[in-house]
Design an enzyme around this catalytic site. Structure first.
Site, short mmCIF file in Angstrom:
data_model
loop_
_atom_site.label_atom_id
_atom_site.label_comp_id
_atom_site.label_asym_id
_atom_site.label_seq_id
_atom_site.Cartn_x
_atom_site.Cartn_y
_atom_site.Cartn_z
CG ASP A 49 35.97 38.30 37.52
OD1 ASP A 49 36.02 38.76 36.25
OD2 ASP A 49 35.81 36.65 37.21
CG ASP A 50 37.54 38.04 42.05
OD1 ASP A 50 36.32 37.96 41.80
OD2 ASP A 50 38.33 36.68 42.33
CG HIS A 100 32.94 39.39 39.55
ND1 HIS A 100 32.75 38.47 39.04
CD2 HIS A 100 33.83 39.05 40.59
CE1 HIS A 100 33.30 37.82 39.74
NE2 HIS A 100 34.14 37.73 40.44
CG HIS A 104 33.50 36.48 44.91
ND1 HIS A 104 33.36 35.32 45.15
CD2 HIS A 104 33.93 36.91 43.80
CE1 HIS A 104 34.19 35.07 43.76
NE2 HIS A 104 34.08 35.65 43.08
CG HIS A 208 40.97 35.95 39.55
ND1 HIS A 208 40.71 34.79 37.99
CD2 HIS A 208 39.05 35.48 39.98
CE1 HIS A 208 39.84 34.39 38.10
NE2 HIS A 208 38.62 34.69 38.88
ZN LIG Z 1 35.66 36.60 41.26
#
Ligand SMILES: [Zn+2]
Length: 251
Positions: A49-50, A100, A104, A208
């Protein structure tokens, strides 16, 4: 004094806590269906993620390539917009790209319109770079809300949570993170020593490659932990799958 004056706030607090729990609990289906596991104990879906993150994602791609591993990247729309070429590289190497959100936010505190807008803008950033739309969505912080189901349905996105969230973003050392990821190998070893049971399922690991607060976040502990585990996971018979493969192809 009427006991309901005392009971009502307590009941409200309990109901609020339950809704908050259901909004965050990875296996919860209260706010619409979610994919919480892969469809075979042999299949491990590794997810990041991210990102995309220019400081880490290229190193991660090299590492995954060396270990012949495919994964799924749930990207933040604004980062994808800033680094479309990096997103194309991730996709060109056979990894899957998921949504995602664009910035955020915590969806548990977002309105229906904000929720729809966050999902749509991230989809636009991905399709702008790749000319293809994502199939999967991971809610930031794992938080869902009552109107997420209609927003994901409108965009044909399936919600994905995880079985293991080791907290790699605050890992103090490589060893700490290596230890936190240990349950993946333990599950695989247990599955190897058991006759195949019906309805068994495998892990979705949430790591991540970026940070939602700042671009270029350091995720070197994540790289080191994968360097440690990838060959060991293969030794216990795990197969690395994208989210598409985690739910569709036969085990
Ligand atoms: Zn995230």
């Amino acid at each position: 004094m009427n006991p309901s004056f005392i009971a009502a706030p307590a009941a409200l607090a309990a109901a609020t806590a339950l809704v908050a729990y259901a909004g965050r609990y990875p296996a919860s289906q209260l706010f619409g269906s979610a994919i919480t596991r892969t469809n075979s104990p042999r299949k491990l879906a590794i997810t990041f993620d991210d990102g995309p993150n220019p400081s880490i994602t290229p190193k991660l791609l090299d590492l995954l390539d060396r270990h012949k591993t495919h994964a799924t990247f749930f990207v933040i729309g604004k980062y994808a917009q800033q680094h479309p070429q990096l997103l194309r590289e991730v996709s060109a190497q056979g990894h899957q790209i998921g949504n995602h959100t664009h910035t955020h936010p915590n969806l548990f505190r977002s309105s229906p319109m904000q929720t729809r807008d966050e999902l749509q803008r991230c989809n636009d950033a991905i399709s702008g770079a790749l000319q293809t739309r994502p199939r999967f969505f991971r809610p930031p912080f794992g938080w869902r809300n009552p109107w997420l189901a209609s927003a994901t349905r409108a965009l044909n996105l399936q919600v994905v949570t995880w079985t293991l969230l080791p907290g790699d973003w605050h890992a103090p050392t490589d060893a700490w993170l290596i230890h936190r990821i240990r349950p993946i190998a333990d599950h695989a070893a247990r599955a190897n020593h058991r006759p195949v049971l019906k309805n068994t399922s495998g892990d979705i690991l949430c790591l991540h490659d970026g940070g939602h607060r700042v671009q270029n976040a350091d995720r070197s502990h994540t790289l080191a932990a994968l360097e440690h585990w990838l060959p060991r996971w293969r030794d216990v018979g795990l197969e690395f799958v994208t989210m598409d493969e985690a739910v569709t192809t036969p085990a």
